[in-house]
Motif scaffolding. Structure first.
Motif, mmCIF file in Angstrom:
data_model
loop_
_atom_site.group_PDB
_atom_site.id
_atom_site.type_symbol
_atom_site.label_atom_id
_atom_site.label_comp_id
_atom_site.label_asym_id
_atom_site.label_seq_id
_atom_site.Cartn_x
_atom_site.Cartn_y
_atom_site.Cartn_z
ATOM 1 N N LEU A 115 -4.881 12.803 -6.273
ATOM 2 C CA LEU A 115 -4.817 11.698 -5.319
ATOM 3 C C LEU A 115 -5.556 10.476 -5.847
ATOM 4 O O LEU A 115 -6.652 10.595 -6.410
ATOM 5 N N VAL A 138 -7.021 6.745 -4.508
ATOM 6 C CA VAL A 138 -7.324 5.846 -3.395
ATOM 7 C C VAL A 138 -7.788 4.519 -3.968
ATOM 8 O O VAL A 138 -8.021 4.387 -5.176
ATOM 9 N N ASP A 195 -6.422 4.227 1.934
ATOM 10 C CA ASP A 195 -6.314 5.677 2.161
ATOM 11 C C ASP A 195 -7.691 6.341 2.257
ATOM 12 O O ASP A 195 -8.696 5.794 1.783
ATOM 13 N N ARG A 221 -8.282 10.141 2.157
ATOM 14 C CA ARG A 221 -8.315 11.545 1.759
ATOM 15 C C ARG A 221 -7.881 12.467 2.910
ATOM 16 O O ARG A 221 -7.356 12.007 3.927
ATOM 17 N N HIS A 235 -3.556 11.592 2.502
ATOM 18 C CA HIS A 235 -3.887 10.164 2.509
ATOM 19 C C HIS A 235 -4.549 9.708 3.813
ATOM 20 O O HIS A 235 -5.304 8.735 3.794
ATOM 21 N N GLY A 246 0.878 3.569 -2.721
ATOM 22 C CA GLY A 246 0.986 4.839 -2.022
ATOM 23 C C GLY A 246 1.967 5.738 -2.743
ATOM 24 O O GLY A 246 2.158 5.655 -3.971
ATOM 25 N N ASP A 247 2.656 6.600 -2.004
ATOM 26 C CA ASP A 247 3.553 7.561 -2.639
ATOM 27 C C ASP A 247 4.958 7.026 -2.880
ATOM 28 O O ASP A 247 5.867 7.779 -3.247
ATOM 29 N N GLY A 303 0.134 6.559 -5.516
ATOM 30 C CA GLY A 303 -0.637 7.406 -4.612
ATOM 31 C C GLY A 303 -1.186 8.640 -5.287
ATOM 32 O O GLY A 303 -2.126 9.263 -4.793
#
Length: 246
Positions: A22, A24, A37, A39, A71, A148-149, A191
């Motif tokens: 991940l 951030v 974000d 976690r 996220h 992000g994703d 992300g």
């Protein structure tokens, strides 16, 4: 993996974690900061909040790039503060029925502009793609966007099986990447994984386009699942997830 802040531009940082790889973000302005974000739960959120304090003492605002747990479930560690997200993100988080989940209280439909200590930060939704509530966080003065994703760097290339969920709109995703490219940022922070460049997004668009073509042929009965997997530009598990083959 050593967990640390990496300064990508003046006052703009990314932090990668071994959990799901991940990534951030943090944007620091004059007397204010923005956390991108939070976690996966309250404890992980608290760790991140403490890490932000290693960089800046400034009051924070939070933005969620989308509703997925890794996220968005750590928000409570940052309260009280303003929490920005797409309006569908709040709906999805509320639908989970978990009272410990803090819900965003500043909502956008398509776009919002924040002043983070004199720095302009643009929050943009390009329509359903990875989820129906993806938000890109554009920092124009750094020529950088936290995607992000919408973008994932999964070595040795792009996408993992987890990129494609039941809430993914495959046909909308290339257009969302086109929207990211239109922002003009030179550096894109995914992300998950390391920062990428514009060429990476173009390659992602190509992969998604090929998956969309395979999906159309599969649904029309022109090919079967085995042929779709054989003709896919990505691994079998990713193809199965993207084309919902089970």
């Amino acid at each position: 993996m050593t967990v640390r802040w990496e300064e990508l531009a003046d006052g703009v940082y990314a932090r990668r974690y071994p959990d799901w790889d991940l990534t951030v973000g943090l944007v620091v302005g004059d007397g204010a900061c923005l956390v991108v974000d939070t976690r996966a739960d309250a404890a992980q959120g608290a760790e991140l909040a403490n890490a932000v304090r290693e960089v800046t003492p400034h009051p924070w605002t939070v933005v969620l790039t989308h509703d997925h747990f890794d996220h968005a479930f750590g928000v409570s560690a940052f309260l009280p503060c303003a929490v920005w997200a797409h309006e569908n993100c709040r709906r999805e988080l509320a639908a989970r029925g978990k009272p410990e989940l803090a819900l965003p209280d500043r909502l956008l439909t398509d776009r919002a502009v924040l002043d983070i200590g004199g720095r302009r930060v643009e929050l943009v939704h390009f329509g359903p793609a990875h989820s129906d509530n993806d938000v890109a966080v554009h920092v124009p003065d750094a020529s950088l966007v936290f995607a992000g994703d919408l973008v994932e760097f999964a070595p040795p290339g792009s996408f993992s099986a987890e990129s494609f969920g039941t809430d993914t709109t495959l046909t909308g995703w290339p257009g969302a990447l086109g929207g990211l490219l239109a922002l003009g940022a030179e550096l894109i922070v995914p992300g998950h994984g390391a920062p990428v460049d514009r060429e990476f997004l173009l390659a992602q668009q190509d992969i998604l386009g090929r998956l969309i073509t395979l999906d159309g042929e599969l649904r029309a009965g022109k090919i079967d699942a085995a042929a779709a997997i054989a003709g896919s530009p990505v691994a079998e598990d990713v193809t199965r997830a993207a084309l919902r083959l089970g």
